[in-house]
Design a protein around this motif. Structure first.
Motif, PDB file in Angstrom:
ATOM      1  N   ASP A  96       0.713  -1.007   0.334  1.00 56.29           N
ATOM      2  CA  ASP A  96       0.192  -0.004  -0.023  1.00 56.29           C
ATOM      3  C   ASP A  96       1.026   1.644  -0.093  1.00 56.29           C
ATOM      4  O   ASP A  96       0.246   2.396  -0.468  1.00 56.29           O
ATOM      5  N   GLU A  97       1.507   1.212   0.952  1.00 55.96           N
ATOM      6  CA  GLU A  97       2.754   2.224   1.028  1.00 55.96           C
ATOM      7  C   GLU A  97       3.301   2.653  -0.394  1.00 55.96           C
ATOM      8  O   GLU A  97       3.580   3.795  -1.121  1.00 55.96           O
ATOM      9  N   LEU A  98       3.598   1.494  -1.444  1.00 56.93           N
ATOM     10  CA  LEU A  98       4.391   1.529  -2.798  1.00 56.93           C
ATOM     11  C   LEU A  98       3.280   1.869  -3.518  1.00 56.93           C
ATOM     12  O   LEU A  98       3.746   3.183  -4.137  1.00 56.93           O
ATOM     13  N   ARG A  99       2.080   1.938  -3.414  1.00 53.66           N
ATOM     14  CA  ARG A  99       1.016   1.766  -4.734  1.00 53.66           C
ATOM     15  C   ARG A  99       0.684   3.529  -4.108  1.00 53.66           C
ATOM     16  O   ARG A  99       0.742   4.956  -4.832  1.00 53.66           O
ATOM     17  N   ALA A 100       0.656   4.295  -3.086  1.00 51.73           N
ATOM     18  CA  ALA A 100       0.466   5.114  -2.920  1.00 51.73           C
ATOM     19  C   ALA A 100       1.480   6.133  -2.771  1.00 51.73           C
ATOM     20  O   ALA A 100       0.945   7.216  -3.695  1.00 51.73           O
ATOM     21  N   ALA A 101       2.796   5.950  -3.434  1.00 53.22           N
ATOM     22  CA  ALA A 101       3.980   6.494  -4.162  1.00 53.22           C
ATOM     23  C   ALA A 101       4.259   6.663  -4.899  1.00 53.22           C
ATOM     24  O   ALA A 101       5.064   7.404  -6.324  1.00 53.22           O
ATOM     25  N   ALA A 102       3.280   5.504  -6.209  1.00 52.55           N
ATOM     26  CA  ALA A 102       2.947   5.589  -7.421  1.00 52.55           C
ATOM     27  C   ALA A 102       2.657   7.252  -8.088  1.00 52.55           C
ATOM     28  O   ALA A 102       2.662   7.236  -9.164  1.00 52.55           O
ATOM     29  N   THR A 103       1.797   7.428  -6.891  1.00 47.50           N
ATOM     30  CA  THR A 103       1.176   8.939  -7.888  1.00 47.50           C
ATOM     31  C   THR A 103       1.443   9.834  -7.437  1.00 47.50           C
ATOM     32  O   THR A 103       2.244   9.905  -6.865  1.00 47.50           O
ATOM     33  N   LEU A 104       2.061  10.796  -8.909  1.00 51.65           N
ATOM     34  CA  LEU A 104       1.969  11.515  -8.654  1.00 51.65           C
ATOM     35  C   LEU A 104       2.065  13.390  -8.386  1.00 51.65           C
ATOM     36  O   LEU A 104       1.528  12.869  -9.503  1.00 51.65           O
ATOM     37  N   PRO A 105       2.019  14.030  -7.916  1.00 50.06           N
ATOM     38  CA  PRO A 105       1.975  15.162  -8.022  1.00 50.06           C
ATOM     39  C   PRO A 105       1.972  16.233  -9.298  1.00 50.06           C
ATOM     40  O   PRO A 105       3.294  15.895  -9.840  1.00 50.06           O
ATOM     41  N   GLY A 106       1.333  17.128  -9.294  1.00 49.94           N
ATOM     42  CA  GLY A 106       1.316  18.031 -10.422  1.00 49.94           C
ATOM     43  C   GLY A 106       2.271  18.804  -9.565  1.00 49.94           C
ATOM     44  O   GLY A 106       2.600  19.110  -8.784  1.00 49.94           O
ATOM     45  N   GLY A 108       3.240   8.557 -13.421  1.00 52.49           N
ATOM     46  CA  GLY A 108       2.490   7.749 -12.320  1.00 52.49           C
ATOM     47  C   GLY A 108       1.640   6.650 -13.331  1.00 52.49           C
ATOM     48  O   GLY A 108       1.641   5.607 -12.407  1.00 52.49           O
ATOM     49  N   ALA A 109       1.520   6.732 -14.091  1.00 50.84           N
ATOM     50  CA  ALA A 109       1.043   5.334 -14.442  1.00 50.84           C
ATOM     51  C   ALA A 109       1.790   4.377 -15.360  1.00 50.84           C
ATOM     52  O   ALA A 109       1.100   3.384 -15.012  1.00 50.84           O
ATOM     53  N   GLU A 110       2.719   4.692 -15.468  1.00 48.52           N
ATOM     54  CA  GLU A 110       3.951   4.046 -15.204  1.00 48.52           C
ATOM     55  C   GLU A 110       4.168   2.723 -14.377  1.00 48.52           C
ATOM     56  O   GLU A 110       4.378   1.725 -13.564  1.00 48.52           O
ATOM     57  N   HIS A 111       4.238   3.764 -13.168  1.00 50.01           N
ATOM     58  CA  HIS A 111       4.682   3.271 -11.952  1.00 50.01           C
ATOM     59  C   HIS A 111       3.322   2.364 -11.464  1.00 50.01           C
ATOM     60  O   HIS A 111       3.444   0.920 -10.968  1.00 50.01           O
ATOM     61  N   HIS A 112       2.070   2.388 -11.451  1.00 50.74           N
ATOM     62  CA  HIS A 112       0.866   2.042 -11.172  1.00 50.74           C
ATOM     63  C   HIS A 112       1.470   0.434 -12.352  1.00 50.74           C
ATOM     64  O   HIS A 112       1.157  -0.565 -11.298  1.00 50.74           O
ATOM     65  N   ARG A 113       1.486   0.565 -13.085  1.00 48.27           N
ATOM     66  CA  ARG A 113       1.403  -1.097 -13.879  1.00 48.27           C
ATOM     67  C   ARG A 113       2.906  -1.959 -13.234  1.00 48.27           C
ATOM     68  O   ARG A 113       2.451  -2.467 -13.320  1.00 48.27           O
ATOM     69  N   ILE A 114       4.038  -1.008 -12.655  1.00 46.39           N
ATOM     70  CA  ILE A 114       5.238  -1.642 -11.635  1.00 46.39           C
ATOM     71  C   ILE A 114       4.450  -2.211 -10.357  1.00 46.39           C
ATOM     72  O   ILE A 114       4.843  -3.633 -10.271  1.00 46.39           O
ATOM     73  N   VAL A 115       3.575  -1.531  -9.571  1.00 48.93           N
ATOM     74  CA  VAL A 115       2.901  -2.547  -8.783  1.00 48.93           C
ATOM     75  C   VAL A 115       1.934  -3.235  -8.436  1.00 48.93           C
ATOM     76  O   VAL A 115       2.346  -4.068  -8.279  1.00 48.93           O
ATOM     77  N   ARG A 159      11.923  -2.768  -1.496  1.00 44.38           N
ATOM     78  CA  ARG A 159      11.213  -4.070  -1.469  1.00 44.38           C
ATOM     79  C   ARG A 159      12.140  -5.026  -2.051  1.00 44.38           C
ATOM     80  O   ARG A 159      11.034  -6.488  -2.180  1.00 44.38           O
ATOM     81  N   SER A 160      12.985  -4.900  -2.674  1.00 42.99           N
ATOM     82  CA  SER A 160      13.820  -6.430  -3.268  1.00 42.99           C
ATOM     83  C   SER A 160      14.246  -7.628  -2.403  1.00 42.99           C
ATOM     84  O   SER A 160      14.560  -8.286  -2.316  1.00 42.99           O
ATOM     85  N   GLY A 161      14.418  -6.564  -0.951  1.00 45.24           N
ATOM     86  CA  GLY A 161      14.460  -7.516   0.377  1.00 45.24           C
ATOM     87  C   GLY A 161      16.607  -7.152   0.430  1.00 45.24           C
ATOM     88  O   GLY A 161      16.839  -8.109   0.796  1.00 45.24           O
ATOM     89  N   ASN A 162      16.958  -6.977  -0.735  1.00 45.95           N
ATOM     90  CA  ASN A 162      18.504  -6.870  -0.537  1.00 45.95           C
ATOM     91  C   ASN A 162      19.294  -5.537  -0.254  1.00 45.95           C
ATOM     92  O   ASN A 162      18.823  -3.986  -1.398  1.00 45.95           O
TER      93      ASN A 162
END
Length: 222
Positions: free
Chosen positions: A111-121, A182-189, A149-152
């Motif tokens: 959830d933290e990662l998903r929240a960070a995926a959206t970028l402010p204008g 932001g859309a690209e980030h959400h595809r990663i998440v 999140r990689s754990g490394n």
């Protein structure tokens, strides 16, 4: 421990000088006079030195024996391509590991990662770096959290040390791309959440290559 007021002052000086470097008020390659800078900011030289040490760690300024501090030069086209290559190696690996190690029960971190995926204008009525400082910070936060999140730990540290966002946005400011990024980030998440390493790796690669294309016009115009 230093007093809180002192820490706040150093942070303020750091943010002010960083903005000057990002906006080229301190020109790339220009020498930085500590005493003159302290006078202009109406502070003692001590917080300026502390701020410059942090900016040196960021790669925004350089310190040379007997020469003092200078603002780092801008990335060349070759350095830019090398940075992209490094990110492709490191961040795709981090995404694969994040997806491989993802467990559905671990929703808080996701959830933290998903929240960070959206970028402010861009900030209304602001100019230069001030208009996209929040965008830059959030973009960096997303990539740093993904690496985490990689754990490394060593991989995460290597990605953070690149400081790509500071170097890239010092070249020019593309705030109109915040929705695309932001859309690209959400595809990663989504790929990480699905536990799909191949899809996560591909999503990061696509994002980094698209970001490369968004920055290339700077070099064509330069």
């Amino acid at each position: 421990m230093r007093p809180a007021r002192r820490l706040t002052l150093t942070d303020d000086v750091y943010e002010t000088i960083r903005a000057q470097v990002m906006d080229h008020v301190v020109a790339p390659g220009a020498r930085i006079n500590i005493d003159a800078l302290a006078r202009s900011l109406q502070v003692s030289p001590t917080p300026v030195r502390e701020a410059l040490a942090r900016l040196e760690a960021d790669g925004l300024i350089r310190k040379r024996p007997l020469a003092g501090y200078t603002a780092s030069p801008l990335l060349t086209r070759d350095e830019f391509e090398e940075l992209v290559e490094m990110r492709l190696i490191l961040e795709t690996a981090a995404a694969r590991l994040a997806a491989t190690r993802h467990r559905p029960a671990g929703t808080a971190a996701l959830d933290e990662l998903r929240a960070a995926a959206t970028l402010p204008g861009p900030v209304p009525d602001a100019h230069g770096y001030a208009s996209i400082a929040a965008f830059t910070a959030q973009d960096a936060r997303f990539h740093n959290l993904l690496a985490q999140r990689s754990g490394n730990g060593m991989l995460h540290d290597a990605i953070v040390r690149l400081r790509p966002h500071l170097h890239l946005f010092r070249l020019h400011f593309p705030p109109t791309h915040y929705r695309t990024s932001g859309a690209e980030h959400h595809r990663i998440v989504d790929a990480v959440a699905a536990g799909d390493p191949d899809r996560a790796e591909a999503a990061v690669r696509d994002h980094l290559l698209a970001a490369r294309e968004r920055h290339l016009p700077y070099f064509r115009q330069g």
